[in-house]
Motif scaffolding. Structure first.
Motif, PDB file in Angstrom:
ATOM      1  N   LEU A  32     -15.567  -4.947  11.631  1.00  0.00           N
ATOM      2  CA  LEU A  32     -14.211  -4.471  10.633  1.00  0.00           C
ATOM      3  C   LEU A  32     -12.833  -4.422  11.712  1.00  0.00           C
ATOM      4  O   LEU A  32     -11.779  -4.822  11.400  1.00  0.00           O
ATOM      5  N   GLN A  33     -13.037  -3.901  12.883  1.00  0.00           N
ATOM      6  CA  GLN A  33     -11.936  -3.966  13.841  1.00  0.00           C
ATOM      7  C   GLN A  33     -11.583  -5.308  14.232  1.00  0.00           C
ATOM      8  O   GLN A  33     -10.552  -5.519  14.228  1.00  0.00           O
ATOM      9  N   GLU A  37      -7.976  -6.772  13.648  1.00  0.00           N
ATOM     10  CA  GLU A  37      -7.079  -7.418  14.605  1.00  0.00           C
ATOM     11  C   GLU A  37      -6.784  -8.835  14.586  1.00  0.00           C
ATOM     12  O   GLU A  37      -5.484  -9.180  14.793  1.00  0.00           O
ATOM     13  N   GLN A  38      -7.514  -9.721  13.853  1.00  0.00           N
ATOM     14  CA  GLN A  38      -7.146 -10.886  13.836  1.00  0.00           C
ATOM     15  C   GLN A  38      -6.321 -10.950  12.701  1.00  0.00           C
ATOM     16  O   GLN A  38      -5.262 -11.987  12.889  1.00  0.00           O
ATOM     17  N   LEU A  43      -0.410 -11.925  10.734  1.00  0.00           N
ATOM     18  CA  LEU A  43       0.893 -11.211   9.969  1.00  0.00           C
ATOM     19  C   LEU A  43       2.014 -11.045  11.404  1.00  0.00           C
ATOM     20  O   LEU A  43       3.128 -11.621  11.113  1.00  0.00           O
ATOM     21  N   TYR A  44       1.587 -10.625  12.541  1.00  0.00           N
ATOM     22  CA  TYR A  44       2.756 -10.474  13.529  1.00  0.00           C
ATOM     23  C   TYR A  44       3.357 -11.826  13.711  1.00  0.00           C
ATOM     24  O   TYR A  44       4.633 -12.220  13.811  1.00  0.00           O
ATOM     25  N   LEU A  69      -8.640  -4.772   1.379  1.00  0.00           N
ATOM     26  CA  LEU A  69      -8.858  -3.621   2.390  1.00  0.00           C
ATOM     27  C   LEU A  69      -8.400  -4.186   3.667  1.00  0.00           C
ATOM     28  O   LEU A  69      -7.737  -3.402   4.244  1.00  0.00           O
ATOM     29  N   TYR A  70      -9.057  -5.170   4.127  1.00  0.00           N
ATOM     30  CA  TYR A  70      -8.960  -5.737   5.436  1.00  0.00           C
ATOM     31  C   TYR A  70      -7.381  -5.938   5.801  1.00  0.00           C
ATOM     32  O   TYR A  70      -6.780  -5.612   6.846  1.00  0.00           O
ATOM     33  N   TRP A  71      -6.771  -6.565   5.005  1.00  0.00           N
ATOM     34  CA  TRP A  71      -5.385  -6.883   4.888  1.00  0.00           C
ATOM     35  C   TRP A  71      -4.543  -5.738   4.673  1.00  0.00           C
ATOM     36  O   TRP A  71      -3.438  -5.743   5.566  1.00  0.00           O
ATOM     37  N   PHE A  72      -4.883  -5.016   4.020  1.00  0.00           N
ATOM     38  CA  PHE A  72      -3.941  -3.579   3.837  1.00  0.00           C
ATOM     39  C   PHE A  72      -4.164  -2.905   5.115  1.00  0.00           C
ATOM     40  O   PHE A  72      -3.020  -2.339   5.661  1.00  0.00           O
ATOM     41  N   LEU A  73      -5.038  -2.836   5.884  1.00  0.00           N
ATOM     42  CA  LEU A  73      -5.272  -2.127   7.133  1.00  0.00           C
ATOM     43  C   LEU A  73      -4.449  -2.710   8.267  1.00  0.00           C
ATOM     44  O   LEU A  73      -3.775  -2.100   9.114  1.00  0.00           O
ATOM     45  N   ALA A  74      -4.358  -4.106   8.104  1.00  0.00           N
ATOM     46  CA  ALA A  74      -3.593  -4.878   9.119  1.00  0.00           C
ATOM     47  C   ALA A  74      -2.139  -4.683   8.913  1.00  0.00           C
ATOM     48  O   ALA A  74      -1.481  -4.480   9.926  1.00  0.00           O
TER      49      ALA A  74
END
Length: 486
Positions: A32-33, A37-38, A43-44, A69-74
């Motif tokens: 998940l982490q 991070e990926q 996004l950055y 969920l993963y994109w939201f957290l990113a």
């Protein structure tokens, strides 16, 4: 603390522990982490390429709940503001709601439109990179989430929250509902709805395991609960009631946490009979308010209007007109396009405290009917009818009347024969309520229209003048089936 910060800690301390279960996939905290991070890197780099600067709002148009969920957290870990789009929205809906939320870009894995009024970042165009960059993290004070109110009584509004409005409640939520890192938590609803998004984020904050569903389908959710030994379930009353009728093996379930609509005694008794090893919790709040009060239904019987004792750090003032004003560190920031709300807010609920300091909610100003110059709250009539054991749901709405101003129409969902149901309902109303609070017409139906979050769609039940818009030949739809009226 920014939302999702603890995931990094759990990835180091509990790398192999399962964080997310979705569609038979089990994702440990270390993976998940890595995913977050990926996605942060994608996004950055895209923001740098477009020369975007903070503050920055991203509408996330991803159909799969785990990827959403993963994109939201990113997005939120970058200090940006995430807007989750409903998986069933069309491209036009996504653009419309992204504009409502004043999103700067739409992040999508399905958009086909060549051009839109808002820039679109297509995930398929993101290139992998081995370049090491110092990518910033959120400070924890920025806006991180723009959601939409349910729209059960009107047009949905876009509201904004900062990190602290959620992270500041995490410890208290864990204590109030006796949650722990060993829990396996079932989230049967869409992350688009703030109730289920909060439950998911909080579960990961604790280092527990969250089971996501693509949508609520009772058989699939039943299989998830049984296959993965779920011991905590979040839901709205209709979801828990549906699960209780499915013949579920619920012996491992220790806690059921319900919100989003009034959990009536009849519905709750059915759930308790099946989830007989579980403690039943109910909490009152709103998208704008977060947690206000809570009930542990193992601690004695309460009136149906009771919503419990106040959540830690929450204060409620009852105004002279009965309106409840909430002062809390968990409030939202404000509606998009409007001024910030300040330290207190009211969603228009009317209520009171009893002699035991238990908060009661009578109804909402937006639902109030003025009949013959008197204020009548439909919720009071609904509670009386819902106390009948054969009633599955009851909703009262207003109809225009030239003399009285308004009159009440009641829709009752039941499997009972129409004649029997009407006799029992009328007798119950006459016994418990004065004439003014009794409906002029009662419609017995097999199903009521629901919003995607499981709440009854009151807007779809609106009536005009002296005729019911759902019963006339001029309007038919697939929401419900008419059985009769009186």
């Amino acid at each position: 603390m920014y939302i999702g910060k603890q995931i990094h800690h759990h990835a180091l301390a509990l790398p192999d522990k399962i964080a997310v279960i979705y569609n038979k996939k089990q994702i440990p905290y270390c993976m998940l982490q890595e995913k977050v991070e990926q996605y942060r890197g994608h996004l950055y780099r895209e923001a740098q390429k477009d020369q975007r600067k903070d503050p920055f709002t991203v509408a996330i148009d991803v159909m799969q709940q785990d990827e959403q969920l993963y994109w939201f957290l990113a997005v939120t870990s970058l200090g940006w503001n995430g807007v989750l789009c409903h998986p069933n929205w069309s491209e036009c809906d996504v653009i419309k709601m992204a504009k409502k939320a004043t999103a700067d870009v739409i992040l999508s894995n399905r958009f086909q439109t060549a051009e839109a009024d808002i820039p679109i970042w297509r995930m398929s165009s993101f290139a992998t990179s081995n370049e090491k960059q110092a990518i910033p993290y959120a400070k924890g004070t920025e806006p991180f989430y723009t959601g939409f109110t349910s729209g059960s009584t009107g047009e949905p509004k876009a509201f904004v929250r900062n990190h602290l409005s959620w992270s500041g409640s995490f410890v208290n939520v864990q204590q109030v509902f006796a949650l722990s890192q060993s829990d396996r938590v079932c989230i049967p609803g869409l992350l688009f709805h703030s109730l289920f998004l909060f439950a998911t984020i909080h579960t990961l904050h604790m280092g527990a395991t969250v089971c996501l569903e693509q949508e609520f389908q009772v058989k699939q959710t039943k299989n998830t609960i049984e296959a993965y030994k779920v011991n905590v379930i979040y839901g709205v009353p209709t979801m828990l009631y549906a699960l209780s009728l499915e013949g579920i093996d619920a012996q491992l379930v220790e806690k059921v946490i319900v919100s989003g609509a009034e959990w009536h005694e009849t519905n709750r008794a059915q759930v308790k009979a099946i989830f007989n090893q579980a403690t039943l919790y109910e909490f009152y709040g709103a998208s704008e308010l977060s947690f206000v009060s809570y009930l542990n239904h193992s601690n004695g019987k309460q009136l149906n209007s009771a919503v419990g004792e106040l959540f830690p750090s929450v204060e409620v003032e009852v105004k002279r007109d009965g309106q409840l004003v909430v002062r809390s560190p968990y409030l939202f920031t404000g509606y998009v396009g409007q001024a910030p709300i300040g330290e207190s807010f009211s969603v228009g609920d009317i209520g009171y405290f009893d002699e035991h300091h238990i908060l009661h909610v009578k109804g909402r100003i937006g639902n109030m009917l003025t009949i013959g110059g008197h204020n009548v709250y439909p919720e009071e009539t609904e509670r009386v009818v819902k106390a009948l054991p054969f009633v599955e749901e009851a909703v009262a709405v207003g109809t225009y009347h030239r003399y009285w101003g308004n009159q009440m129409v009641l829709f009752v969902q039941t499997a009972q024969a129409q004649e029997f149901a009407l006799v029992q309902i009328k007798a119950r109303l006459k016994e418990c309520l004065p004439t003014l609070k009794r409906p002029r017409r009662i419609y017995v139906v097999e199903a009521l229209p629901l919003l995607a979050n499981g709440k009854v769609d009151r807007q779809a039940l609106e009536v005009k003048r002296d005729e019911c818009s759902l019963c006339g030949e001029s309007k038919t739809n697939g929401y419900w089936q008419k059985r009769g009226h009186s």
